[in-house]
Design an enzyme around this catalytic site. Sequence first.
Site, PDB file in Angstrom:
ATOM      1  N   TRP A  93      27.848   7.817 -31.756  1.00  0.00           N
ATOM      2  CA  TRP A  93      28.902   7.442 -32.715  1.00  0.00           C
ATOM      3  C   TRP A  93      28.414   7.607 -34.146  1.00  0.00           C
ATOM      4  CZ3 TRP A  93      33.372   7.690 -30.591  1.00  0.00           C
ATOM      5  CH2 TRP A  93      33.519   7.338 -29.255  1.00  0.00           C
ATOM      6  N   LYS A 108      36.109  -4.345 -27.979  1.00  0.00           N
ATOM      7  CA  LYS A 108      34.895  -4.828 -27.292  1.00  0.00           C
ATOM      8  C   LYS A 108      34.808  -6.353 -27.392  1.00  0.00           C
ATOM      9  CE  LYS A 108      33.248  -0.407 -28.543  1.00  0.00           C
ATOM     10  NZ  LYS A 108      33.335   0.310 -27.284  1.00  0.00           N
ATOM     11  N   ASP A 154      28.906   0.166 -39.075  1.00  0.00           N
ATOM     12  CA  ASP A 154      29.810   0.221 -37.923  1.00  0.00           C
ATOM     13  C   ASP A 154      29.321  -0.827 -36.925  1.00  0.00           C
ATOM     14  OD1 ASP A 154      31.164   0.745 -35.594  1.00  0.00           O
ATOM     15  OD2 ASP A 154      30.654   2.866 -35.462  1.00  0.00           O
TER      16      ASP A 154
HETATM   17  N1  PMP Z   1      31.536   3.280 -33.057  1.00  0.00           N
HETATM   18  C1  PMP Z   1      30.995   2.671 -31.991  1.00  0.00           C
HETATM   19  C2  PMP Z   1      29.674   1.997 -32.149  1.00  0.00           C
HETATM   20  C3  PMP Z   1      31.665   2.665 -30.769  1.00  0.00           C
HETATM   21  O1  PMP Z   1      31.113   2.067 -29.708  1.00  0.00           O
HETATM   22  C4  PMP Z   1      32.929   3.306 -30.670  1.00  0.00           C
HETATM   23  C5  PMP Z   1      33.739   3.318 -29.400  1.00  0.00           C
HETATM   24  N2  PMP Z   1      33.153   3.001 -28.263  1.00  0.00           N
HETATM   25  C6  PMP Z   1      33.436   3.950 -31.797  1.00  0.00           C
HETATM   26  C7  PMP Z   1      32.725   3.902 -32.980  1.00  0.00           C
HETATM   27  C8  PMP Z   1      34.770   4.651 -31.742  1.00  0.00           C
HETATM   28  O2  PMP Z   1      35.766   3.699 -31.691  1.00  0.00           O
HETATM   29  P1  PMP Z   1      37.295   4.063 -31.502  1.00  0.00           P
HETATM   30  O3  PMP Z   1      37.455   4.664 -30.156  1.00  0.00           O
HETATM   31  O4  PMP Z   1      37.991   2.745 -31.638  1.00  0.00           O
HETATM   32  O5  PMP Z   1      37.661   5.010 -32.587  1.00  0.00           O
END
Ligand code: PMP
Length: 354
Positions: free
Chosen positions: A99, A190, A166
């Site tokens: 991510w 989460k 994040d």
């Molecule tokens: N950042 C992290 C640390 C994540 O775990 C996730 C999704 N698992 C995301 C970003 C992306 O999130 P989203 O699907 O809500 O855009």
Amino acid sequence: MRIHNFNAGPSVLPKKVVKKSAQSIINFNGSGLSLLEISHRSIDFLEIIEKATFLIKRIMNLNDDYAILFLQGGATLQFSMVPYNLMNQTAAYLDTGFWAHNAIKEAKKFGKVKVLFSGKNKNYTYISTNYHIPCNMDYFHCTSNNTIVGTQMKIFPKTSIPIVCDMSSDIFSRTLDFCQFGLIYASAQKNISSAGMTIVIVKKNILETIRKNIPSYMDYKIHIQNNSILNTPNVFSIYTSMLTLKWIENKGGLSILEKNNQKKAQLLYDEIDKNNLFENKIHKENRSNMNVTFFLKEKHLEKEFNKMWKKENIVGLDGHRYLGGYRASIYNALPLKSIQFLIEIMKEFERKFS
Ligand code: PMP
């Protein structure tokens, strides 16, 4: 029937929260209307947003220097929104996982990215603290918990530039000095609520120097002016997050949750380390308390292990599709009992197959 839900997100939420939000869909606060049928501009909904904002600030010990936003587009939209708002020339990023890597990819569309550390060539199994943040960067971006590989930042660097973090997969799981951050974002699915809503916590003064012409939905200042209802927000997810925030306070706040989370994670890591059949590949000091990844040392046993846990009402234990192996996501609402149950299964597997 108890289901042990180790899903990485959307994932387990407190039972009471799920029950109350389910009731609200039938009859919201005795109004005779479903929560899904009320206006996002009604007094009832404005009270929900106000309460959720108040609880976030109280739980995180933040004052009115910070604005709380409830947006859409997931953390993924924040990968662009952050640089759109805050990047003038160059921003510093840590490349600590899938991510984080995506965040970098998006930021590069807005300016220069200086990657201060990348764990990519070590399969993201550790996070260095040995990097220097130049003070002429627009901001420093990091990912507090790397959901896929299972690493977590335990300390954050000191710097005079805004820290953007994040926290999608570990928000509200531990105590931190949240005032050290200029901007925190976390998608809800989460530790907070249902998918489709992202919490953004921003120190208002970092937005003061922005002079860019930004499309309205991408502009933090416009969302602040509109109290998160520039357009129709995700009413259900915001309501459910308010219930989770109340649950967090009733549990005793972040310090109690942190203790529980440490205990749960430690039990599971201890078993993985002891058990002859499994291994965890993460450097010990970076092991995540939210996503515990592990692998079978002998891959040919996979079919047997999968058969075993699947018949015991355990769900969501498969590793991420990029990584394979197993991942137990053990967020705030996952009961200790579920960890103990999984450990029993792993022990039994060891007895049978080692
Ligand atoms: N950042 C992290 C640390 C994540 O775990 C996730 C999704 N698992 C995301 C970003 C992306 O999130 P989203 O699907 O809500 O855009």
